[in-house]
Design a protein around this motif. Structure first.
Motif, PDB file in Angstrom:
ATOM      1  N   LEU A  88       0.829  -1.208   0.000  1.00 55.91           N
ATOM      2  CA  LEU A  88       0.000   0.000   0.000  1.00 55.91           C
ATOM      3  C   LEU A  88       0.862   1.255   0.000  1.00 55.91           C
ATOM      4  O   LEU A  88       0.581   2.220  -0.725  1.00 55.91           O
ATOM      5  CB  LEU A  88      -0.949  -0.005   1.198  1.00 55.91           C
ATOM      6  N   ALA A  89       1.930   1.257   0.783  1.00 54.21           N
ATOM      7  CA  ALA A  89       2.813   2.423   0.841  1.00 54.21           C
ATOM      8  C   ALA A  89       3.560   2.620  -0.476  1.00 54.21           C
ATOM      9  O   ALA A  89       3.657   3.745  -0.984  1.00 54.21           O
ATOM     10  CB  ALA A  89       3.802   2.271   1.993  1.00 54.21           C
ATOM     11  N   ALA A  90       4.064   1.540  -1.067  1.00 52.47           N
ATOM     12  CA  ALA A  90       4.829   1.637  -2.314  1.00 52.47           C
ATOM     13  C   ALA A  90       3.984   2.143  -3.471  1.00 52.47           C
ATOM     14  O   ALA A  90       4.457   2.891  -4.321  1.00 52.47           O
ATOM     15  CB  ALA A  90       5.442   0.273  -2.663  1.00 52.47           C
ATOM     16  N   THR A  91       2.736   1.746  -3.505  1.00 50.31           N
ATOM     17  CA  THR A  91       1.861   2.132  -4.610  1.00 50.31           C
ATOM     18  C   THR A  91       1.053   3.386  -4.309  1.00 50.31           C
ATOM     19  O   THR A  91       0.383   3.920  -5.194  1.00 50.31           O
ATOM     20  CB  THR A  91       0.888   0.996  -4.964  1.00 50.31           C
ATOM     21  N   GLY A  92       1.087   3.845  -3.062  1.00 44.89           N
ATOM     22  CA  GLY A  92       0.292   5.008  -2.678  1.00 44.89           C
ATOM     23  C   GLY A  92      -1.192   4.697  -2.635  1.00 44.89           C
ATOM     24  O   GLY A  92      -2.031   5.592  -2.733  1.00 44.89           O
ATOM     25  N   ALA A  93      -1.532   3.432  -2.482  1.00 48.20           N
ATOM     26  CA  ALA A  93      -2.934   3.011  -2.506  1.00 48.20           C
ATOM     27  C   ALA A  93      -3.621   3.281  -1.170  1.00 48.20           C
ATOM     28  O   ALA A  93      -3.006   3.187  -0.120  1.00 48.20           O
ATOM     29  CB  ALA A  93      -3.038   1.527  -2.849  1.00 48.20           C
TER      30      ALA A  93
END
Length: 109
Positions: A88-93
């Motif tokens: 979630l953090a890596a994709t900004g989701a």
């Protein structure tokens, strides 16, 4: 999408992210490219992991479960593991979890 019955939210998310995780870098790069435009008023791309669960929907539950599966384990309570949070953090989701109680309302007095 995960439509397996009798899974907690974290188990559902693990199924979905199992398919998405190999594409983490591509998703993150797409988000970065699309959202780094010079035009601050321009369109904005948003990634969202959405979970929707229905409780006490006896008609659907009866179709999905075998009698021996009832009360298999508690579906309440869940937590995200480090891998899910990292994705979630890596994709900004964003994570959006909706839960609905489908039990009939008691009659009014």
């Amino acid at each position: 999408m995960c439509r397996e019955p009798d899974l907690r939210v974290d188990e559902q998310i693990a199924h979905v992210l199992g398919r998405l995780r190999p594409q983490t870098e591509r998703i993150a790069e797409l988000m970065k490219q699309y959202n780094s435009a010079d035009d601050e008023d321009g369109p904005y791309l948003e990634a969202r992991l959405e979970v929707v669960r229905y409780f006490n929907d006896t008609e659907q539950q009866d179709k999905a479960r075998q009698p021996q599966d009832r009360d298999k384990h508690n579906l309440f309570g869940w937590a995200l593991d480090r891998q899910a949070i990292t994705f979630l953090a890596a994709t900004g989701a964003l994570l959006d979890v909706d839960e609905y109680d489908m039990a009939p309302s008691p009659p009014s007095a």
